[in-house]
Design a protein around this motif. Structure first.
Motif, PDB file in Angstrom:
ATOM      1  N   GLU B 137       0.393   8.559   0.196  1.00  0.00           N
ATOM      2  CA  GLU B 137       0.410   7.108  -0.068  1.00  0.00           C
ATOM      3  C   GLU B 137       1.802   6.623  -0.472  1.00  0.00           C
ATOM      4  O   GLU B 137       2.267   5.586   0.006  1.00  0.00           O
ATOM      5  CB  GLU B 137      -0.616   6.757  -1.154  1.00  0.00           C
ATOM      6  CG  GLU B 137      -2.044   6.900  -0.633  1.00  0.00           C
ATOM      7  CD  GLU B 137      -3.107   6.737  -1.720  1.00  0.00           C
ATOM      8  OE1 GLU B 137      -2.748   6.397  -2.871  1.00  0.00           O
ATOM      9  OE2 GLU B 137      -4.292   6.961  -1.410  1.00  0.00           O
ATOM     10  N   GLU B 144       6.657   2.202   5.510  1.00  0.00           N
ATOM     11  CA  GLU B 144       6.353   0.815   5.896  1.00  0.00           C
ATOM     12  C   GLU B 144       7.624  -0.049   5.779  1.00  0.00           C
ATOM     13  O   GLU B 144       7.936  -0.820   6.686  1.00  0.00           O
ATOM     14  CB  GLU B 144       5.235   0.267   4.999  1.00  0.00           C
ATOM     15  CG  GLU B 144       4.938  -1.228   5.154  1.00  0.00           C
ATOM     16  CD  GLU B 144       4.060  -1.552   6.366  1.00  0.00           C
ATOM     17  OE1 GLU B 144       3.441  -0.645   6.932  1.00  0.00           O
ATOM     18  OE2 GLU B 144       4.043  -2.745   6.746  1.00  0.00           O
ATOM     19  N   ASP B 180      -5.490   5.513   0.556  1.00  0.00           N
ATOM     20  CA  ASP B 180      -5.464   4.055   0.518  1.00  0.00           C
ATOM     21  C   ASP B 180      -4.256   3.582   1.337  1.00  0.00           C
ATOM     22  O   ASP B 180      -3.112   3.865   0.972  1.00  0.00           O
ATOM     23  CB  ASP B 180      -5.349   3.596  -0.940  1.00  0.00           C
ATOM     24  CG  ASP B 180      -5.315   2.076  -1.062  1.00  0.00           C
ATOM     25  OD1 ASP B 180      -5.129   1.380  -0.033  1.00  0.00           O
ATOM     26  OD2 ASP B 180      -5.477   1.583  -2.192  1.00  0.00           O
ATOM     27  N   ASP B 182      -3.621   0.331   2.281  1.00  0.00           N
ATOM     28  CA  ASP B 182      -3.422  -1.118   2.194  1.00  0.00           C
ATOM     29  C   ASP B 182      -1.949  -1.508   2.174  1.00  0.00           C
ATOM     30  O   ASP B 182      -1.594  -2.625   2.552  1.00  0.00           O
ATOM     31  CB  ASP B 182      -4.087  -1.666   0.921  1.00  0.00           C
ATOM     32  CG  ASP B 182      -5.608  -1.735   1.074  1.00  0.00           C
ATOM     33  OD1 ASP B 182      -6.097  -1.476   2.194  1.00  0.00           O
ATOM     34  OD2 ASP B 182      -6.282  -2.028   0.079  1.00  0.00           O
ATOM     35  N   ALA B 183      -1.084  -0.588   1.704  1.00  0.00           N
ATOM     36  CA  ALA B 183       0.344  -0.917   1.581  1.00  0.00           C
ATOM     37  C   ALA B 183       1.094  -0.809   2.908  1.00  0.00           C
ATOM     38  O   ALA B 183       2.289  -1.078   2.964  1.00  0.00           O
ATOM     39  CB  ALA B 183       0.996  -0.005   0.539  1.00  0.00           C
ATOM     40  N   CYS B 184       0.393  -0.410   3.963  1.00  0.00           N
ATOM     41  CA  CYS B 184       1.154  -0.213   5.215  1.00  0.00           C
ATOM     42  C   CYS B 184       0.480  -0.856   6.431  1.00  0.00           C
ATOM     43  O   CYS B 184       0.124  -0.175   7.384  1.00  0.00           O
ATOM     44  CB  CYS B 184       1.454   1.253   5.462  1.00  0.00           C
ATOM     45  SG  CYS B 184       0.346   2.462   4.769  1.00  0.00           S
ATOM     46  N   PRO B 185       0.384  -2.190   6.406  1.00  0.00           N
ATOM     47  CA  PRO B 185      -0.244  -2.881   7.542  1.00  0.00           C
ATOM     48  C   PRO B 185       0.525  -2.709   8.853  1.00  0.00           C
ATOM     49  O   PRO B 185      -0.099  -2.630   9.927  1.00  0.00           O
ATOM     50  CB  PRO B 185      -0.229  -4.358   7.100  1.00  0.00           C
ATOM     51  CG  PRO B 185       0.843  -4.451   6.058  1.00  0.00           C
ATOM     52  CD  PRO B 185       0.822  -3.120   5.355  1.00  0.00           C
TER      53      PRO B 185
END
Lengths: 213, 213
Positions: B137, B144, B180, B182-185
């Motif tokens: 993560e 990202e 998780d 979510d931090a890397c769209p």
């Protein structure tokens, strides 16, 4: 060129050797990985390198990260003296040795992983030191087998390649952690030869401006 | 060519993708990392690859190891379609993303390290899973940031490069361990696009002959 470096980082050490071998003029920007809670975690450094790792190399206003990507960049932009052979098969063999060190030894033993073992998992020093020795010793024994058939004074013949550029810093680390190196006489002989060369000597941790006194 | 591979090895997955992108005919030699106490530890495989890791690639009677060395070899011997840009600076940026995955995420979470945590250090599954998620993560969040400025449908523009070849297998691993993301769209969007491409789809773990049933 400007190199963001830490004297004891073996990844930074690789790039210092290559810059010296290529005869490229460079200056140090020292990023202390321990002082100030780790200068690599400062917002100004993270803005340059989101990974927050050293080394990073500035060339013509552009910032490059990842030591092996930097080594390939130096090879492409400053081809003399070559640090990779000409033929694809031999290039692959040199890169395999460099990557066996850069992927399969170094990352498992670097500061952030050891800190996690100590602080998050609460492991004592003996366990952490056994961890380091386990990965370094088993990997160097495999590396000895990989390198023996091609070794001259260096890993591939008599001139340094990217394999030697990665090997010498890894052996510095191995000695630092008291690893048993009896299984790798060829690697030790190569290391001793390379460390006599000015490009390697000038890149050594103890000869950096940020070396601990 | 013959690829020594394991369906779930993300390093082997990288090479499968690149072989497919280059349109190279290849066959699988499956090395099961769990069955028989690990087929990669057998003497006959260690004689081929002293590191005892997958992948290894046989081409014209020669054996190549280390996934990134193999990827560079394929790029040099089968240049079309290119998986690296032409300019040195851009090549360095693509390699930096590939290496950030291959050096700084994957080796800390591969089977042998997890086995050491479980068996030698006696860590429970929850701790091992937290270890995996911590490294994946935090590294993907940095990735990202590295990739966002250059991303098109792929990490660098709209055509796959070595960065995407490494990213998709790493995201397979991330999902497998319930990370998780979510931090890397941006990374997720690239991954979804690439996995639609036949070269990536045919290389996916679930489409390999040794996939667990």
């Amino acid at each position: 060129m400007k190199l963001y470096t830490y004297f004891r980082s073996s990844a930074a050490y690789r790039v210092r050797i290559a810059l010296n071998l290529k005869g490229i003029a460079w200056e140090s920007a020292c990023i202390h990985l321990v002082k100030d809670g780790g200068q690599h975690r400062r917002p100004d450094y993270l803005a340059l390198n989101p990974q927050g790792l050293v080394p990073a190399l500035e060339d013509g206003g552009q910032l490059l990260t990842q030591s092996l990507a930097i080594l390939e960049y130096l090879e492409e932009t400053h081809p003399e003296p070559p640090l990779l052979p000409a033929a694809a098969l031999e290039r692959a063999r040199v890169r395999a040795v460099a990557l066996a060190i850069a992927c399969d030894i170094h990352p498992i033993n670097n500061l952030r992983v050891l800190t996690y073992l100590r602080r998050t998992l609460g492991q004592p020093d003996d366990t952490v030191n056994a961890w380091i020795r386990h990965w370094i010793e088993s990997a160097l024994a495999a590396l000895e087998t990989m390198v023996a058939p091609t070794a001259g004074r260096c890993c591939f013949g008599d001139a340094p390649t990217l394999a030697d550029v990665c090997l010498v810093p890894q052996l510095f680390n191995a000695r630092r952690f008291d690893c048993d190196l009896d299984a790798c006489p060829t690697l030790l002989r190569i290391d001793a030869h390379c460390r006599e060369l000015p490009a390697f000597r000038d890149a050594a941790p103890e000869n950096q401006p940020d070396a601990a006194v």
